[in-house]
Design an enzyme around this catalytic site. Structure first.
Site, PDB file in Angstrom:
ATOM      1  N   CYS A 120       0.672  -1.769  -0.116  1.00 56.50           N
ATOM      2  CA  CYS A 120       0.087  -0.418  -0.199  1.00 56.50           C
ATOM      3  C   CYS A 120       0.736   1.063  -0.120  1.00 56.50           C
ATOM      4  CB  CYS A 120      -1.247  -0.243   1.193  1.00 56.50           C
ATOM      5  SG  CYS A 120      -1.932  -1.245   0.920  1.00 56.50           S
ATOM      6  N   HIS A 253      -3.413   7.217   1.850  1.00 58.05           N
ATOM      7  CA  HIS A 253      -3.455   5.981   1.656  1.00 58.05           C
ATOM      8  C   HIS A 253      -5.247   5.692   1.669  1.00 58.05           C
ATOM      9  CE1 HIS A 253      -4.162   1.497   1.103  1.00 58.05           C
ATOM     10  NE2 HIS A 253      -3.845   0.945   2.236  1.00 58.05           N
ATOM     11  N   ASN A 283      -9.354  -0.011   0.173  1.00 58.64           N
ATOM     12  CA  ASN A 283      -8.600  -0.249  -0.129  1.00 58.64           C
ATOM     13  C   ASN A 283      -8.143  -0.557  -1.395  1.00 58.64           C
ATOM     14  OD1 ASN A 283      -5.841  -0.416   0.419  1.00 58.64           O
ATOM     15  ND2 ASN A 283      -6.322  -0.631   2.265  1.00 58.64           N
TER      16      ASN A 283
END
Length: 326
Positions: A120, A253, A283
């Protein structure tokens, strides 16, 4: 000698056509005997929907239209690009790199291309590398892409993880400039936390060894994430000799709304200064920051001349931040 800087001159993004709402996912999981609800998901994550790629779509298939949109926004052709970096944990193949496949699909050849794997945090890592390569004269115009098909890694018997992730791609064109665009970067990792977020499988002898599905200790990730993101944010501000009050937009993020707003609070930034897409995208790992950046630009939130803080945290455990002027 004039110092070379880099600036983002165009952004783009792409989502697969299939939009999966929480209610869609709840119905799918119920068929497997897994209980959850829209309320449970929203309360813990802020996620209301995500997009899943079709069975025949790979990371490169999402990356190419995102890259084309970024090129169009920058007023550039694919042939103008002399570096491609793709951040992904879900490549099309073991090798070659997804970046090589993207290069071919864009109809160009010759320039260096490679993937970055920092989960990520991948886009933050890739943008930092591209900035350094432009600064030292190795490249002049780079495509930096985050692209993921995380739906391929999900265990749909684990409601704690399968509701969190989605697929998508985001891209930027980063060009050499006489004036600073990327103001400061900061990267870190600590491998002792490998086990709290991982996919502990690999291919050997034509078979998958270990477990090829995502595993996460959510509480451990949450506790670590807020602290390291705050440190990375303050590090880039210090390097640029700026204050948190100088930030026009925080684009973190997009993992969990509580982590995102917790980071903003530590920086004394109001929620109105945070670009949020997690409610619609889930996500998307390395794609989440460039997706959110492009959304902010195209929605008229993020404007030229504004100061933007990008930050990410992911498996590895990796984390980092980029402070930039649009």
């Amino acid at each position: 000698m004039t110092r070379r800087f880099s600036r983002i001159t165009g952004t783009g993004s792409h989502l697969p056509a299939r939009r999966v709402t929480n209610d869609d996912l709840v119905a799918q999981l119920a068929q497997r005997g897994v209980e959850t609800s829209d309320e449970w998901i929203v309360e813990r994550t802020g996620i209301r929907a995500r997009h899943f790629a079709a069975a025949d779509q790979g990371a490169s298939d999402l990356a190419v239209p995102a890259a084309q949109a970024a090129l169009q926004a920058a007023g550039r052709q694919a042939s103008d690009i002399d570096l491609i970096i793709v951040a992904t944990s879900t490549p099309d193949m073991v090798f070659p790199s997804t970046a090589a496949i993207v290069q071919h699909k864009l109809g160009i050849a010759g320039c260096p291309v490679f993937d970055v794997q920092a989960v990520c945090s991948g886009f933050i890592y890739a943008l930092t590398v591209a900035d350094a390569m432009i600064a030292n004269g190795t490249a002049t115009r780079a495509l930096v892409i985050g692209s993921e098909v995380f739906s391929r890694l999900l265990d749909f018997d684990d409601r704690g993880t399968c509701v969190l992730f989605g697929d998508g791609a985001g891209a930027v064109v980063l060009e050499a400039s006489d004036t600073p665009g990327i103001l400061a970067t900061d990267l870190h990792a600590d491998g002792k936390y490998v086990d709290i977020l991982c996919v502990p499988g690999h291919v050997a002898g034509g078979q998958v060894l270990g477990d090829p599905l995502l595993k996460m200790d959510g509480q451990a990730v949450f506790k670590l994430a807020v602290g390291v993101l705050d440190k990375a944010a303050r590090a880039v501000l210090d390097k640029a000799r700026m204050q948190a009050g100088d930030i026009d937009w925080l684009i973190p993020h997009q993992a969990n709304i509580r982590i995102m707003l917790g980071t903003a609070r530590k920086l004394h930034l109001p929620p109105e200064k945070v670009v949020v897409t997690v409610h619609e995208h889930g996500n998307t790992s390395a794609a989440s920051i460039p997706l959110a950046l492009d959304h902010g630009v195209r929605a008229g939130q993020v404007k030229p001349g504004q100061t933007v803080l990008l930050e990410g945290v992911g498996g590895g455990f990796t984390w980092g931040a980029v402070l930039l002027k649009m």
